[in-house]
Design a protein around this motif. Structure first.
Motif, PDB file in Angstrom:
ATOM      1  N   GLU A 136       8.357   7.633  -3.357  1.00 53.64           N
ATOM      2  CA  GLU A 136       6.931   8.088  -2.802  1.00 53.64           C
ATOM      3  C   GLU A 136       6.349   7.069  -2.942  1.00 53.64           C
ATOM      4  O   GLU A 136       5.037   7.076  -2.161  1.00 53.64           O
ATOM      5  CB  GLU A 136       6.607   9.283  -3.609  1.00 53.64           C
ATOM      6  CG  GLU A 136       7.389  10.581  -3.201  1.00 53.64           C
ATOM      7  CD  GLU A 136       7.215  10.994  -1.927  1.00 53.64           C
ATOM      8  OE1 GLU A 136       6.068  11.001  -1.458  1.00 53.64           O
ATOM      9  OE2 GLU A 136       8.096  11.259  -1.057  1.00 53.64           O
ATOM     10  N   LYS A 137       6.012   6.113  -4.138  1.00 54.81           N
ATOM     11  CA  LYS A 137       5.404   5.265  -4.522  1.00 54.81           C
ATOM     12  C   LYS A 137       5.153   4.090  -3.184  1.00 54.81           C
ATOM     13  O   LYS A 137       4.420   3.490  -2.553  1.00 54.81           O
ATOM     14  CB  LYS A 137       5.517   4.465  -5.663  1.00 54.81           C
ATOM     15  CG  LYS A 137       5.033   5.295  -6.934  1.00 54.81           C
ATOM     16  CD  LYS A 137       5.415   4.542  -8.025  1.00 54.81           C
ATOM     17  CE  LYS A 137       5.332   5.448  -9.266  1.00 54.81           C
ATOM     18  NZ  LYS A 137       5.657   4.734 -10.550  1.00 54.81           N
ATOM     19  N   VAL A 138       6.726   3.779  -2.655  1.00 58.50           N
ATOM     20  CA  VAL A 138       6.909   3.119  -1.667  1.00 58.50           C
ATOM     21  C   VAL A 138       6.393   3.628  -0.324  1.00 58.50           C
ATOM     22  O   VAL A 138       5.773   2.837   0.508  1.00 58.50           O
ATOM     23  CB  VAL A 138       8.340   2.640  -1.435  1.00 58.50           C
ATOM     24  CG1 VAL A 138       8.761   2.090  -0.249  1.00 58.50           C
ATOM     25  CG2 VAL A 138       9.131   1.975  -2.701  1.00 58.50           C
ATOM     26  N   LYS A 139       6.457   4.737  -0.118  1.00 57.08           N
ATOM     27  CA  LYS A 139       6.062   5.521   1.164  1.00 57.08           C
ATOM     28  C   LYS A 139       4.387   5.262   1.218  1.00 57.08           C
ATOM     29  O   LYS A 139       3.898   4.886   2.304  1.00 57.08           O
ATOM     30  CB  LYS A 139       6.342   7.141   1.161  1.00 57.08           C
ATOM     31  CG  LYS A 139       5.683   7.743   2.262  1.00 57.08           C
ATOM     32  CD  LYS A 139       6.084   9.196   2.093  1.00 57.08           C
ATOM     33  CE  LYS A 139       5.569   9.840   3.503  1.00 57.08           C
ATOM     34  NZ  LYS A 139       5.888  11.254   3.178  1.00 57.08           N
TER      35      LYS A 139
ATOM     36  N   HIS B  46      -0.187   2.520   3.605  1.00 58.50           N
ATOM     37  CA  HIS B  46      -1.466   1.792   3.353  1.00 58.50           C
ATOM     38  C   HIS B  46      -1.641   0.525   4.073  1.00 58.50           C
ATOM     39  O   HIS B  46      -2.579   0.061   4.673  1.00 58.50           O
ATOM     40  CB  HIS B  46      -1.672   1.602   1.784  1.00 58.50           C
ATOM     41  CG  HIS B  46      -2.797   0.942   1.397  1.00 58.50           C
ATOM     42  ND1 HIS B  46      -4.228   1.573   1.759  1.00 58.50           N
ATOM     43  CD2 HIS B  46      -3.164  -0.448   1.267  1.00 58.50           C
ATOM     44  CE1 HIS B  46      -5.001   0.798   1.379  1.00 58.50           C
ATOM     45  NE2 HIS B  46      -4.439  -0.641   1.015  1.00 58.50           N
ATOM     46  N   ASP B  47      -0.365  -0.340   4.074  1.00 59.98           N
ATOM     47  CA  ASP B  47      -0.431  -1.480   4.829  1.00 59.98           C
ATOM     48  C   ASP B  47      -0.031  -1.425   6.044  1.00 59.98           C
ATOM     49  O   ASP B  47       0.057  -2.355   6.815  1.00 59.98           O
ATOM     50  CB  ASP B  47       0.405  -2.513   3.718  1.00 59.98           C
ATOM     51  CG  ASP B  47       2.024  -2.157   3.948  1.00 59.98           C
ATOM     52  OD1 ASP B  47       2.379  -1.346   4.749  1.00 59.98           O
ATOM     53  OD2 ASP B  47       2.549  -2.763   2.964  1.00 59.98           O
TER      54      ASP B  47
ATOM     55  N   SER C 269      12.341  10.811   3.783  1.00 62.99           N
ATOM     56  CA  SER C 269      11.303  11.109   2.997  1.00 62.99           C
ATOM     57  C   SER C 269      10.227  10.396   3.321  1.00 62.99           C
ATOM     58  O   SER C 269       8.976  10.866   3.107  1.00 62.99           O
ATOM     59  CB  SER C 269      11.639  11.081   1.500  1.00 62.99           C
ATOM     60  OG  SER C 269      11.546   9.685   1.076  1.00 62.99           O
ATOM     61  N   GLN C 270      10.319   9.167   3.833  1.00 65.55           N
ATOM     62  CA  GLN C 270       9.449   8.236   4.287  1.00 65.55           C
ATOM     63  C   GLN C 270       8.782   8.522   5.862  1.00 65.55           C
ATOM     64  O   GLN C 270       7.631   8.571   6.092  1.00 65.55           O
ATOM     65  CB  GLN C 270       9.673   6.750   4.234  1.00 65.55           C
ATOM     66  CG  GLN C 270      10.000   6.364   2.978  1.00 65.55           C
ATOM     67  CD  GLN C 270      10.496   4.807   2.829  1.00 65.55           C
ATOM     68  OE1 GLN C 270       9.862   3.883   3.217  1.00 65.55           O
ATOM     69  NE2 GLN C 270      11.365   4.595   2.077  1.00 65.55           N
TER      70      GLN C 270
END
Length: 252
Positions: free
Chosen positions: A37-40, A45-46, A93-94
């Motif tokens: 989820e942090k990766v997503k 964001h970028d 999930s992404q």
């Protein structure tokens, strides 16, 4: 953390030990998906998730590391199957992903099993031809198209569109891949890569080629290494169709 007396070999004790291990695996999976989820969030964001949630070089590096760490304790095939489920769920999930393929591939049981093992529960959409499957990616940047190397797809290929990002199977079973997987994931070197070159008409003599095939009147050649565009200056009319991790070679 539970501990067990190694001298207690009763079936009930062994089952309690297995249950405790399963609980630990579950907790670790929950931690892993929380990290996903942090990766997503970072990719959102970028803006990097807009083109594709796939990172084939990263996935290849993960599998090489796990196989190396396991050594002879676990079979590479088992590790690949387990982690493909985890990685596929992480990708889904992404962003939602649809797999596009032609109806001939889609109704071949061996192909569908191979695809299911690698991409698990990802949605599959069938098309009239490999070219149509490739066309579908023009309006669906995050999706993938799967084609057989010798099917009639090359006439529709554009260097400005989707490129080959991985081949299947993931563990090497021969010199020529069974499937080419096209997508918009940005290519990155994995350390053990292959470059697919297309030639109009018959391919020139390529003694270093890993494999060669034909798609209609187009010749294909898989060359070792993450090659840059300078290779094209050596062959008039040549085009790069993708740079991707090579299948994992397992030493018996």
């Amino acid at each position: 953390t539970m501990t067990f007396d190694s001298s207690d070999t009763s079936l009930d004790a062994i089952r309690r030990e297995i249950d405790a291990i399963d609980d630990n695996i579950l907790r670790l999976l929950m931690q892993r998906f929380a990290a996903t989820e942090k990766v997503k969030a970072t990719k959102s964001h970028d803006g990097s998730i807009a083109s594709s949630p796939f990172r084939p070089a990263r996935e290849a590096a993960v599998m090489h590391r796990l196989i190396r760490e396991a050594g002879a304790s676990l079979s590479p095939e088992l590790l690949v199957r387990l982690w493909r489920v985890i990685l596929s769920a992480s990708i889904q999930s992404q962003a939602p992903v649809t797999l596009h393929m032609d109806s001939v591939l889609g109704h071949d049981m061996a192909t569908r099993l191979l695809v299911a093992q690698h991409f698990c529960a990802m949605k599959v959409e069938l098309h009239q031809s490999p070219a149509r499957a490739l066309d579908a990616l023009a309006s669906a940047q995050g999706d993938l198209a799967l084609v057989a190397p010798s099917s009639d797809w090359a006439a529709r290929f554009s260097p400005d569109g989707a490129q080959v990002i991985v081949t299947l199977p993931m563990i090497a079973g021969g010199s020529q891949p069974q499937l080419l997987v096209f997508g918009h994931a940005p290519p990155q070197p994995s350390g053990d890569d292959e470059t697919l070159i297309l030639f109009s008409g018959e391919a020139p003599s390529l003694p270093g080629a890993i494999w060669q095939a034909h798609s209609g009147t187009t010749s294909l050649a898989g060359l070792p290494g993450y090659l840059d565009d300078s290779i094209l200056a050596l062959h008039s009319g040549a085009r790069i169709a993708g740079r991707y991790p090579r299948p994992i070679k397992v030493t018996p």
